[in-house]
Design a protein around this motif. Structure first.
Motif, PDB file in Angstrom:
ATOM      1  N   ASP A 391       0.887  -1.021   0.131  1.00 51.86           N
ATOM      2  CA  ASP A 391       0.160  -0.004  -0.061  1.00 51.86           C
ATOM      3  C   ASP A 391       0.872   1.098  -0.144  1.00 51.86           C
ATOM      4  O   ASP A 391       0.602   2.022  -0.596  1.00 51.86           O
ATOM      5  CB  ASP A 391      -1.070   0.108   1.270  1.00 51.86           C
ATOM      6  N   LEU A 392       1.938   1.377   0.610  1.00 53.75           N
ATOM      7  CA  LEU A 392       2.670   2.428   0.651  1.00 53.75           C
ATOM      8  C   LEU A 392       3.642   2.583  -0.557  1.00 53.75           C
ATOM      9  O   LEU A 392       3.742   3.608  -1.078  1.00 53.75           O
ATOM     10  CB  LEU A 392       3.705   2.156   1.916  1.00 53.75           C
ATOM     11  N   ALA A 393       4.111   1.401  -1.023  1.00 51.32           N
ATOM     12  CA  ALA A 393       4.845   1.513  -2.506  1.00 51.32           C
ATOM     13  C   ALA A 393       3.961   1.963  -3.578  1.00 51.32           C
ATOM     14  O   ALA A 393       4.311   2.786  -4.471  1.00 51.32           O
ATOM     15  CB  ALA A 393       5.318   0.113  -2.807  1.00 51.32           C
ATOM     16  N   ARG A 394       2.603   1.628  -3.391  1.00 50.49           N
ATOM     17  CA  ARG A 394       1.641   1.957  -4.389  1.00 50.49           C
ATOM     18  C   ARG A 394       1.165   3.646  -4.078  1.00 50.49           C
ATOM     19  O   ARG A 394       1.001   4.219  -5.170  1.00 50.49           O
ATOM     20  CB  ARG A 394       0.366   1.256  -4.233  1.00 50.49           C
ATOM     21  N   ALA A 395       1.391   4.298  -3.053  1.00 51.51           N
ATOM     22  CA  ALA A 395       1.117   5.521  -2.896  1.00 51.51           C
ATOM     23  C   ALA A 395       2.135   6.506  -3.422  1.00 51.51           C
ATOM     24  O   ALA A 395       1.996   7.443  -4.265  1.00 51.51           O
ATOM     25  CB  ALA A 395       0.901   5.776  -1.373  1.00 51.51           C
ATOM     26  N   TYR A 396       3.546   5.944  -3.392  1.00 51.22           N
ATOM     27  CA  TYR A 396       4.821   6.508  -4.033  1.00 51.22           C
ATOM     28  C   TYR A 396       4.620   6.493  -5.434  1.00 51.22           C
ATOM     29  O   TYR A 396       4.740   7.308  -6.231  1.00 51.22           O
ATOM     30  CB  TYR A 396       6.067   5.803  -3.617  1.00 51.22           C
ATOM     31  N   PHE A 397       4.198   5.294  -5.851  1.00 50.72           N
ATOM     32  CA  PHE A 397       3.911   5.137  -7.401  1.00 50.72           C
ATOM     33  C   PHE A 397       2.942   6.145  -7.800  1.00 50.72           C
ATOM     34  O   PHE A 397       3.074   6.788  -9.071  1.00 50.72           O
ATOM     35  CB  PHE A 397       3.755   3.828  -7.856  1.00 50.72           C
ATOM     36  N   ALA A 398       1.801   6.206  -7.235  1.00 51.38           N
ATOM     37  CA  ALA A 398       0.694   7.044  -7.733  1.00 51.38           C
ATOM     38  C   ALA A 398       1.075   8.443  -7.826  1.00 51.38           C
ATOM     39  O   ALA A 398       0.628   9.158  -8.639  1.00 51.38           O
ATOM     40  CB  ALA A 398      -0.484   6.933  -6.873  1.00 51.38           C
ATOM     41  N   LEU A 399       1.917   8.893  -6.694  1.00 50.33           N
ATOM     42  CA  LEU A 399       2.353  10.089  -6.915  1.00 50.33           C
ATOM     43  C   LEU A 399       3.158  10.456  -7.971  1.00 50.33           C
ATOM     44  O   LEU A 399       3.256  11.557  -8.719  1.00 50.33           O
ATOM     45  CB  LEU A 399       3.185  10.683  -5.518  1.00 50.33           C
ATOM     46  N   ALA A 400       4.090   9.654  -8.251  1.00 51.63           N
ATOM     47  CA  ALA A 400       5.092   9.731  -9.442  1.00 51.63           C
ATOM     48  C   ALA A 400       4.285   9.683 -10.511  1.00 51.63           C
ATOM     49  O   ALA A 400       4.650  10.748 -11.540  1.00 51.63           O
ATOM     50  CB  ALA A 400       5.880   8.654  -9.507  1.00 51.63           C
ATOM     51  N   VAL A 401       3.366   8.918 -11.027  1.00 53.44           N
ATOM     52  CA  VAL A 401       2.693   9.068 -12.108  1.00 53.44           C
ATOM     53  C   VAL A 401       2.016  10.165 -12.348  1.00 53.44           C
ATOM     54  O   VAL A 401       1.802  10.953 -13.536  1.00 53.44           O
ATOM     55  CB  VAL A 401       1.375   7.812 -12.140  1.00 53.44           C
ATOM     56  N   ARG A 402       1.452  10.881 -11.237  1.00 50.08           N
ATOM     57  CA  ARG A 402       0.645  12.267 -11.147  1.00 50.08           C
ATOM     58  C   ARG A 402       1.618  13.308 -11.486  1.00 50.08           C
ATOM     59  O   ARG A 402       1.152  14.424 -12.153  1.00 50.08           O
ATOM     60  CB  ARG A 402      -0.151  12.576  -9.747  1.00 50.08           C
ATOM     61  N   LEU A 403       2.952  13.427 -11.060  1.00 50.22           N
ATOM     62  CA  LEU A 403       3.678  14.545 -10.976  1.00 50.22           C
ATOM     63  C   LEU A 403       4.847  14.381 -11.931  1.00 50.22           C
ATOM     64  O   LEU A 403       5.831  15.478 -12.181  1.00 50.22           O
ATOM     65  CB  LEU A 403       3.994  14.613  -9.606  1.00 50.22           C
ATOM     66  N   MET A 404       5.512  13.377 -12.393  1.00 53.39           N
ATOM     67  CA  MET A 404       6.639  13.362 -12.759  1.00 53.39           C
ATOM     68  C   MET A 404       6.609  12.526 -14.221  1.00 53.39           C
ATOM     69  O   MET A 404       5.702  11.851 -14.709  1.00 53.39           O
ATOM     70  CB  MET A 404       7.514  12.262 -12.369  1.00 53.39           C
ATOM     71  N   PRO A 405       7.702  12.802 -15.191  1.00 49.87           N
ATOM     72  CA  PRO A 405       7.697  12.176 -16.315  1.00 49.87           C
ATOM     73  C   PRO A 405       8.091  10.640 -16.483  1.00 49.87           C
ATOM     74  O   PRO A 405       8.449  10.403 -15.304  1.00 49.87           O
ATOM     75  CB  PRO A 405       8.745  13.079 -17.228  1.00 49.87           C
ATOM     76  N   ASP A 406       7.705   9.956 -17.584  1.00 48.24           N
ATOM     77  CA  ASP A 406       7.825   8.558 -17.325  1.00 48.24           C
ATOM     78  C   ASP A 406       9.263   8.248 -17.293  1.00 48.24           C
ATOM     79  O   ASP A 406       9.435   7.171 -16.467  1.00 48.24           O
ATOM     80  CB  ASP A 406       7.077   8.189 -18.657  1.00 48.24           C
ATOM     81  N   GLY A 407      10.242   8.772 -18.057  1.00 47.41           N
ATOM     82  CA  GLY A 407      11.621   8.413 -17.688  1.00 47.41           C
ATOM     83  C   GLY A 407      12.027   8.258 -19.187  1.00 47.41           C
ATOM     84  O   GLY A 407      13.177   7.471 -19.354  1.00 47.41           O
ATOM     85  N   ARG A 408      11.251   8.339 -20.046  1.00 47.59           N
ATOM     86  CA  ARG A 408      11.886   7.953 -21.589  1.00 47.59           C
ATOM     87  C   ARG A 408      13.020   8.798 -21.963  1.00 47.59           C
ATOM     88  O   ARG A 408      13.914   8.133 -22.797  1.00 47.59           O
ATOM     89  CB  ARG A 408      10.696   8.021 -22.741  1.00 47.59           C
TER      90      ARG A 408
END
Length: 463
Positions: A391-408
């Motif tokens: 659940d904690l890892a998913r919260a980090y991931f959700a925040l990254a998807v919302r605010l950060m570029p993919d990394g390509r």
């Protein structure tokens, strides 16, 4: 910290490991599909690591075999390789000239991932062999990279145009990435010449790690190197700016960890049972465990997890559990993040980059890393801790998807979705999907994870 609402991700409270796992897998699928929509019509770029962002999709593909995602990956794999060749960046399947660190990333990270999620694919196997044939001078049309008389690579810089002259043949932990490529080539071909060279080269490193009271910085034809200065330091720093100062054993162990050294030594010990490889792992872990209280040092916990899985030994469990005993993971309600300006210098320690985000738990500096909690869950066979780490890892991931570029655009960078999912350039493939979600999915021997993937039919059928 006064977080704006969009910079906080609330932590979901799942009722079981299976529920948390399936929710997270659904989020990974959604990110993969969004990336495909964004990039399916985009031409390749000259970026050396433009496809490594996809490696964070591995947990989803390991259980779904989603043809839509696999078709995209196989398509961009071929198109990107053709582009590199047409642009003159590649010759004989490898860069014309690159350094040991960045030059190997596409092959070790992306092609290694492709070999795991689409095993037996002849294009992947051919591309791996095309690159690795140069490592042991097996391609007569390419000048030699490796000096069999010294057992070292001839330079930090090499490619299809040969190796740059180097007076001392300076070898750094980044060269271990070539040994990882050799092990990968053995895996897909079963040709023992690849494994033989991986073992002989890695054994030089392992012996140097075990044979002195100080960890080595590098190897030269004169022997192990314990101080980096002058031309050697200038040459290395020209591309390895995110390596630490290398004046402490922790810095030196981190540099070996970041290039996959621990996983490589474990792999070679598992196949050969040569004690020098296991001795090197133990020597490195005995140094790295001191970093476990640092919430950025999740890759250390992940290395301990891999050590105990491969060897069956439990020497380092106590260090993980001692740190977790001081933490309160079930009290966290929200994960926040700030993206400050890049620091002038990389902070010391494990899992650090100068461009890394700053994370918060309920407005306070974070203390917990889900990778540490996931390892503790495996050690203690604790379903509640496993659920919480997901659940904690998913919260980090959700925040990254919302605010950060993919990394390509930059696969090594720290403030991308890829960095959170599979780890940034210093994390050695340890991120929220690869070192939390995937290990928990694979922990089928645990009572708490013997349940079937109950929600996956729904997760995989929804687009």
């Amino acid at each position: 910290m006064a977080n704006a609402p969009q910079n906080v991700s609330l932590v979901t409270k799942s009722n079981s490991v299976g529920e948390a796992r399936d929710r997270f897998l659904g989020d990974v699928k959604a990110w993969a599909y969004a990336c495909i929509e964004r990039y399916k019509d985009q031409p390749p770029t000259t970026g050396h690591d433009q496809l490594t962002y996809t490696t964070g999709w591995e947990p989803y593909l390991q259980v779904s075999c989603d043809e839509h995602v696999l078709h995209f990956l196989l398509d961009v794999q071929e198109k990107t390789a053709a582009f590199f060749a047409d642009e003159g960046l590649w010759r004989h399947g490898y860069w014309r000239m690159q350094e040991a660190h960045h030059g190997t990333e596409h092959f070790e990270l992306f092609l290694g991932f492709m070999n795991r999620v689409a095993p037996g694919n002849p294009v992947t196997q051919r591309q791996i062999v095309d690159a690795v044939e140069h490592v042991g001078n097996w391609c007569p049309e390419v000048p030699e990279w490796f000096d069999f008389s010294t057992g070292l690579f001839r330079s930090l810089f090499f490619g299809a145009d040969g190796a740059r002259p180097d007076e001392h043949e300076l070898n750094m932990p980044d060269h271990l990435r070539c040994a990882n490529l050799l092990a990968l080539a053995f895996e897909v071909t079963h040709d023992r010449k690849y494994l033989k060279l991986a073992e002989s080269y890695s054994a030089r490193w392992a012996a140097a790690i075990c044979g002195h009271d100080q960890l080595p910085i590098g190897l030269t034809r004169e022997g192990a190197l314990y101080e980096l200065s002058g031309a050697n330091e200038d040459g290395y720093r020209s591309f390895a700016g995110m390596a630490g100062r290398l004046d402490t054993d922790l810095d030196r162990a981190e540099n070996i960890l970041a290039s996959g050294g621990i996983q490589l030594f474990l792999r070679l010990w598992d196949s050969s049972r040569k004690e020098v490889f296991l001795g090197a792992v133990k020597r490195l872990l005995s140094v790295l465990v001191d970093a476990l209280p640092d919430p950025d040092a999740g890759p250390v916990a992940d290395a301990i997890r891999q050590y105990r899985n491969v060897t069956g030994e439990r020497d380092y469990d106590q260090y993980v559990m001692q740190v977790v005993a001081t933490l309160t993971p079930f009290d966290i309600h929200g994960i926040g993040v700030e993206l400050p300006e890049k620091k002038k210098q990389r902070p010391p320690g494990v899992g650090k980059r100068s461009d890394m985000p700053v994370w918060y738990e309920d407005g306070r500096p974070r203390r917990h890393n889900p990778m540490l909690l996931a390892t503790a869950a495996q050690i203690d066979d604790d379903p509640e801790m496993a659920t919480r780490s997901l659940d904690l890892a998913r919260a980090y991931f959700a925040l990254a998807v919302r605010l950060m570029p993919d990394g390509r655009d930059h696969g090594c960078a720290a403030r991308t979705v890829s960095a959170i999912a599979r780890g940034h350039g210093r994390n050695n493939h340890a991120g929220m999907t690869t070192a939390v979600l995937l290990p928990i999915m694979q922990s089928r021997g645990h009572v708490w994870n013997s349940q079937p993937f109950a929600g996956l039919l729904r997760v995989f059928s929804e687009t």
